[in-house]
Write a protein that holds these residues in place. Structure first.
Motif, PDB file in Angstrom:
ATOM      1  N   SER A  42       0.806  -1.222   0.000  1.00  0.00           N
ATOM      2  CA  SER A  42       0.000   0.000   0.000  1.00  0.00           C
ATOM      3  C   SER A  42       0.835   1.265   0.000  1.00  0.00           C
ATOM      4  CB  SER A  42      -0.932  -0.002   1.208  1.00  0.00           C
ATOM      5  OG  SER A  42      -0.157   0.019   2.393  1.00  0.00           O
ATOM      6  N   GLY A  43       2.129   1.158   0.236  1.00  0.00           N
ATOM      7  CA  GLY A  43       2.945   2.368   0.260  1.00  0.00           C
ATOM      8  C   GLY A  43       4.380   2.105   0.626  1.00  0.00           C
ATOM      9  N   ALA A  44       5.129   3.184   0.757  1.00  0.00           N
ATOM     10  CA  ALA A  44       6.574   3.097   0.993  1.00  0.00           C
ATOM     11  C   ALA A  44       6.923   2.406   2.303  1.00  0.00           C
ATOM     12  CB  ALA A  44       7.182   4.497   0.956  1.00  0.00           C
ATOM     13  N   ALA A  45       6.277   2.781   3.391  1.00  0.00           N
ATOM     14  CA  ALA A  45       6.630   2.206   4.692  1.00  0.00           C
ATOM     15  C   ALA A  45       6.439   0.689   4.695  1.00  0.00           C
ATOM     16  CB  ALA A  45       5.805   2.851   5.802  1.00  0.00           C
ATOM     17  N   GLU A  46       5.335   0.237   4.157  1.00  0.00           N
ATOM     18  CA  GLU A  46       5.077  -1.203   4.094  1.00  0.00           C
ATOM     19  C   GLU A  46       6.109  -1.902   3.203  1.00  0.00           C
ATOM     20  OE1 GLU A  46       1.445  -4.291   3.014  1.00  0.00           O
ATOM     21  OE2 GLU A  46       1.165  -2.151   2.673  1.00  0.00           O
ATOM     22  N   SER A  47       6.443  -1.288   2.097  1.00  0.00           N
ATOM     23  CA  SER A  47       7.429  -1.865   1.177  1.00  0.00           C
ATOM     24  C   SER A  47       8.804  -1.950   1.822  1.00  0.00           C
ATOM     25  CB  SER A  47       7.519  -1.028  -0.098  1.00  0.00           C
ATOM     26  OG  SER A  47       6.296  -1.005  -0.764  1.00  0.00           O
ATOM     27  N   ILE A  48       9.194  -0.879   2.514  1.00  0.00           N
ATOM     28  CA  ILE A  48      10.494  -0.855   3.192  1.00  0.00           C
ATOM     29  C   ILE A  48      10.557  -1.943   4.252  1.00  0.00           C
ATOM     30  CG2 ILE A  48      11.862   0.519   4.813  1.00  0.00           C
ATOM     31  CD1 ILE A  48      10.948   2.991   3.124  1.00  0.00           C
ATOM     32  N   ASN A  49       9.518  -2.022   5.069  1.00  0.00           N
ATOM     33  CA  ASN A  49       9.469  -3.034   6.125  1.00  0.00           C
ATOM     34  C   ASN A  49       9.593  -4.440   5.535  1.00  0.00           C
ATOM     35  OD1 ASN A  49       8.980  -4.540   8.416  1.00  0.00           O
ATOM     36  ND2 ASN A  49       7.149  -3.442   8.987  1.00  0.00           N
ATOM     37  N   ALA A  51      10.854  -5.333   2.604  1.00  0.00           N
ATOM     38  CA  ALA A  51      12.170  -5.548   1.993  1.00  0.00           C
ATOM     39  C   ALA A  51      13.242  -5.796   3.038  1.00  0.00           C
ATOM     40  CB  ALA A  51      12.545  -4.346   1.129  1.00  0.00           C
ATOM     41  N   ILE A  52      13.259  -5.000   4.094  1.00  0.00           N
ATOM     42  CA  ILE A  52      14.294  -5.164   5.127  1.00  0.00           C
ATOM     43  C   ILE A  52      14.110  -6.477   5.871  1.00  0.00           C
ATOM     44  CG2 ILE A  52      15.157  -4.262   7.321  1.00  0.00           C
ATOM     45  CD1 ILE A  52      14.591  -1.438   6.192  1.00  0.00           C
ATOM     46  N   GLN A  53      12.898  -6.736   6.334  1.00  0.00           N
ATOM     47  CA  GLN A  53      12.678  -7.971   7.095  1.00  0.00           C
ATOM     48  C   GLN A  53      12.818  -9.199   6.204  1.00  0.00           C
ATOM     49  OE1 GLN A  53      10.679  -8.265  10.507  1.00  0.00           O
ATOM     50  NE2 GLN A  53      10.006  -6.157  10.679  1.00  0.00           N
ATOM     51  N   GLY A  54      12.437  -9.052   4.932  1.00  0.00           N
ATOM     52  CA  GLY A  54      12.554 -10.173   4.006  1.00  0.00           C
ATOM     53  C   GLY A  54      13.974 -10.472   3.583  1.00  0.00           C
ATOM     54  N   SER A  55      14.891  -9.517   3.793  1.00  0.00           N
ATOM     55  CA  SER A  55      16.284  -9.745   3.400  1.00  0.00           C
ATOM     56  C   SER A  55      17.060 -10.535   4.443  1.00  0.00           C
ATOM     57  CB  SER A  55      16.986  -8.404   3.148  1.00  0.00           C
ATOM     58  OG  SER A  55      17.136  -7.688   4.358  1.00  0.00           O
ATOM     59  N   ARG A  56      16.487 -10.717   5.598  1.00  0.00           N
ATOM     60  CA  ARG A  56      17.157 -11.500   6.650  1.00  0.00           C
ATOM     61  C   ARG A  56      17.196 -12.964   6.264  1.00  0.00           C
ATOM     62  NH1 ARG A  56      15.436 -12.316  11.245  1.00  0.00           N
ATOM     63  NH2 ARG A  56      17.477 -12.445  12.152  1.00  0.00           N
ATOM     64  N   SER A  57      18.280 -13.601   6.599  1.00  0.00           N
ATOM     65  CA  SER A  57      18.421 -15.026   6.320  1.00  0.00           C
ATOM     66  C   SER A  57      17.410 -15.803   7.149  1.00  0.00           C
ATOM     67  CB  SER A  57      19.834 -15.486   6.687  1.00  0.00           C
ATOM     68  OG  SER A  57      19.903 -16.888   6.703  1.00  0.00           O
ATOM     69  N   THR A  81      12.039   0.139  11.232  1.00  0.00           N
ATOM     70  CA  THR A  81      12.163  -1.302  10.958  1.00  0.00           C
ATOM     71  C   THR A  81      13.453  -1.845  11.548  1.00  0.00           C
ATOM     72  OG1 THR A  81      10.862  -1.052   8.940  1.00  0.00           O
ATOM     73  CG2 THR A  81      12.159  -3.059   9.153  1.00  0.00           C
ATOM     74  N   TYR A  82      14.560  -1.130  11.368  1.00  0.00           N
ATOM     75  CA  TYR A  82      15.828  -1.592  11.935  1.00  0.00           C
ATOM     76  C   TYR A  82      15.780  -1.630  13.453  1.00  0.00           C
ATOM     77  CZ  TYR A  82      18.221  -1.568   7.436  1.00  0.00           C
ATOM     78  OH  TYR A  82      18.615  -1.839   6.161  1.00  0.00           O
ATOM     79  N   TYR A  83      15.200  -0.595  14.067  1.00  0.00           N
ATOM     80  CA  TYR A  83      15.124  -0.575  15.522  1.00  0.00           C
ATOM     81  C   TYR A  83      14.193  -1.671  16.050  1.00  0.00           C
ATOM     82  CZ  TYR A  83      17.840   3.695  15.310  1.00  0.00           C
ATOM     83  OH  TYR A  83      18.838   4.611  15.078  1.00  0.00           O
ATOM     84  N   ALA A  84      13.170  -2.027  15.296  1.00  0.00           N
ATOM     85  CA  ALA A  84      12.296  -3.140  15.693  1.00  0.00           C
ATOM     86  C   ALA A  84      13.083  -4.442  15.671  1.00  0.00           C
ATOM     87  CB  ALA A  84      11.080  -3.229  14.774  1.00  0.00           C
ATOM     88  N   LEU A  85      13.934  -4.632  14.653  1.00  0.00           N
ATOM     89  CA  LEU A  85      14.785  -5.833  14.607  1.00  0.00           C
ATOM     90  C   LEU A  85      15.728  -5.871  15.802  1.00  0.00           C
ATOM     91  CD1 LEU A  85      15.734  -6.028  10.816  1.00  0.00           C
ATOM     92  CD2 LEU A  85      14.233  -7.581  12.075  1.00  0.00           C
TER      93      LEU A  85
END
Length: 129
Positions: A42-49, A51-57, A81-85
């Motif tokens: 639906s937007g940038a924030a969702e896409s960023i989240n 992409a970042i979380q999906g890039s984790r092994s 997203t990074y701080y949540a990780l």
């Protein structure tokens, strides 16, 4: 050419039938992808989240958590997203300092490089590399 078509036809989120199934299929087809390879958000924030979380092994754990460096001038959704990780202990986050003109603190960066180099030496000497 096909990317121009995709952006002009499917990049306008104000279009009420933006994510209509038929148009989504056309976008996937234009990309030459499988429907399983494309995710509409639906937007940038969702896409960023995503992409970042999906890039984790998938094999990542607290013991193998990555060290991620970020600058505080990053987009808020990136930092959140990074701080949540980090809060979940799935990543170590290092905030790179910048001065009032937005320039990176080169001393801090050098210290991080030295830390990384020492980690690589230690892991190789220990037979883990």
């Amino acid at each position: 050419m096909k990317y121009h078509i995709i952006l002009s036809l499917f990049g306008n989120t104000k279009n009420i039938d933006y994510i209509d199934g038929e148009q989504a299929e056309k976008a996937v087809e234009l990309l030459g992808a499988s429907p399983r390879e494309v995710v509409f958000t639906s937007g940038a924030a969702e896409s960023i989240n995503l992409a970042i979380q999906g890039s984790r092994s998938p094999n990542a754990s607290a013991e193998t958590k990555p060290c991620i460096t970020v600058m505080l001038v990053e987009y808020k959704a990136v930092l959140d997203t990074y701080y949540a990780l980090s809060k979940k202990e799935l990543a170590e986050i290092v905030s790179l300092r910048i001065d009032s003109k937005g320039r990176l603190d080169l001393v801090q960066r050098q210290n991080l490089y030295e830390r990384l180099a020492q980690y690589l030496v230690d892991s190789t000497e220990g037979g883990n590399g």
